[in-house]
Enzyme design. Structure first.
Site, PDB file in Angstrom:
ATOM      1  N   THR A 296       7.691  35.601  -8.361  1.00  0.00           N
ATOM      2  CA  THR A 296       8.938  36.120  -8.924  1.00  0.00           C
ATOM      3  C   THR A 296       9.030  35.786 -10.413  1.00  0.00           C
ATOM      4  OG1 THR A 296      10.246  34.141  -8.415  1.00  0.00           O
ATOM      5  CG2 THR A 296      10.078  35.816  -6.697  1.00  0.00           C
TER       6      THR A 296
ATOM      7  N   GLY B 179      12.769  27.053  -3.085  1.00  0.00           N
ATOM      8  CA  GLY B 179      13.884  26.299  -2.527  1.00  0.00           C
ATOM      9  C   GLY B 179      14.779  27.175  -1.679  1.00  0.00           C
TER      10      GLY B 179
ATOM     11  N   GLU C  79      17.495  34.716  -1.133  1.00  0.00           N
ATOM     12  CA  GLU C  79      17.264  36.038  -1.719  1.00  0.00           C
ATOM     13  C   GLU C  79      16.324  36.864  -0.850  1.00  0.00           C
ATOM     14  OE1 GLU C  79      15.289  38.012  -5.702  1.00  0.00           O
ATOM     15  OE2 GLU C  79      16.443  36.146  -5.928  1.00  0.00           O
TER      16      GLU C  79
ATOM     17  N   SER D 225      14.585  21.588  -4.756  1.00  0.00           N
ATOM     18  CA  SER D 225      15.103  20.225  -4.918  1.00  0.00           C
ATOM     19  C   SER D 225      15.754  19.701  -3.653  1.00  0.00           C
ATOM     20  CB  SER D 225      16.105  20.177  -6.079  1.00  0.00           C
ATOM     21  OG  SER D 225      17.139  21.133  -5.883  1.00  0.00           O
TER      22      SER D 225
ATOM     23  N   GLU E 138      23.435  29.149  -3.188  1.00  0.00           N
ATOM     24  CA  GLU E 138      23.764  30.091  -4.258  1.00  0.00           C
ATOM     25  C   GLU E 138      25.279  30.135  -4.438  1.00  0.00           C
ATOM     26  OE1 GLU E 138      21.223  31.852  -6.188  1.00  0.00           O
ATOM     27  OE2 GLU E 138      20.412  30.040  -5.242  1.00  0.00           O
TER      28      GLU E 138
END
Length: 308
Positions: A41, A67, A73, A96, A281
């Site tokens: 990406t 992650g 996504e 993370s 997100e």
């Protein structure tokens, strides 16, 4: 040597493209007879686009290297396809927090994680939606979402999931609750929220098990409602109540500060937008509905995984 997977596609977050352990793992598995195509990406939207391309081209196993946000996504891209086109999805944890991979008991080492994704038997799992977005692991609202969004990237890189705990300790006392009305199958409440967790999976925030009884394939989301504690002694009692919860908890549960229910749907309404994270997100919603999509994706995870 016989191949475990006829064809696999690795969607790799660009930040991890030069990870030497991952590059070595891909080379090793290719030499052992696996066909692994790699897509890296570059910008937001690439993960969803690559996922849809893989499904339309008949890829059998889609492996996400990144992650929780990268997984989120890709999942949303797959959910745009017809169910029969969606490849089985595996994860190489390179973020993370890695809450989904950790709760699925996927190895953190790239070689072992890639081998797991290539060898595991696909298992159908549910994928809930919040309004027009999908999530596979967790929605966090209120305090949890604020901590996720406010934790500096450099701190996350340095401390991993521990960064969220550190930021939580620094900010918990200054937190202002959000008021709203929650409705679910069999109940409703008006509540000053400290924390709202809606789990298809079990953990968020770098390892916090906020939905210990959750399963990915039971047709339900686990909803943890933590009311505002108002005073320092109240905060201590709330934390003690939270620490006492485990997977053997009798549901539905209603305590001094915590309610825990399982439901196939949930709605929230407020005059103020609630900060939310979907699989890490960040966004805001003053009104939302959670709906369940049963057996929507096939997941590649160890057979011993307690979420299945």
């Amino acid at each position: 040597m016989a191949r475990t997977a006829k064809q696999a596609c690795l969607i790799l977050n660009g930040k991890s493209a030069q990870n030497p352990q991952l590059r070595e793992a891909v080379t090793n598995l290719r030499e052992r007879g696996h066909r692994i195509d790699v897509n890296v990406t570059w910008e937001q939207g690439d993960g969803a686009r690559f996922a849809k391309q893989a499904g339309r081209h008949g890829v059998e196993r889609l492996i996400v290297g990144g992650g929780d946000g990268t997984v989120h996504e890709v999942v949303n891209g797959l959910m745009e396809l017809d169910r029969a086109q969606r490849p089985a999805i595996g994860v190489i944890p390179l973020g993370s927090a890695n809450d989904l991979a950790s709760s699925l008991e996927i190895p953190l080492e790239p070689q072992a994680a890639l081998e797991t994704a290539l060898a595991a038997a696909p298992c159908w799992v549910d994928v809930p939606s919040l309004n027009d977005q999908y999530f596979i692991n967790m929605v966090s609202g209120g305090f949890g979402a604020e901590i996720t969004s406010s934790t500096p990237k450099t701190l996350k890189s340095l401390l991993g999931g521990g960064a969220y705990s550190l930021m939580g300790m620094l900010n918990a006392w200054r937190y202002k609750p959000y008021s709203g009305r929650l409705r679910w199958e069999g109940g409703e409440c008006d509540v000053p929220l400290f924390l709202l967790a809606i789990g298809n999976g079990s953990q968020a925030g770098g390892g916090q098990r906020v939905a210990p009884a959750a399963k990915l394939n039971d047709g339900l989301v686990d909803v943890l409602i933590v009311r505002d504690y108002e005073t320092l002694p109240g905060m201590k009692r709330m934390l003690d109540e939270f620490d006492a919860m485990d997977e053997t908890i009798s549901l539905p549960y209603s305590g001094e500060f915590i309610d825990y229910v399982q439901t196939s749907w949930l709605s929230f309404e407020s005059d103020t937008a609630l900060p939310l994270t979907l699989d890490g997100e960040f966004n805001h919603h003053a009104r939302f509905e959670i709906r369940m999509n049963r057996e929507a994706l096939r997941l590649l995870a160890p057979a011993s995984c307690v979420l299945l």
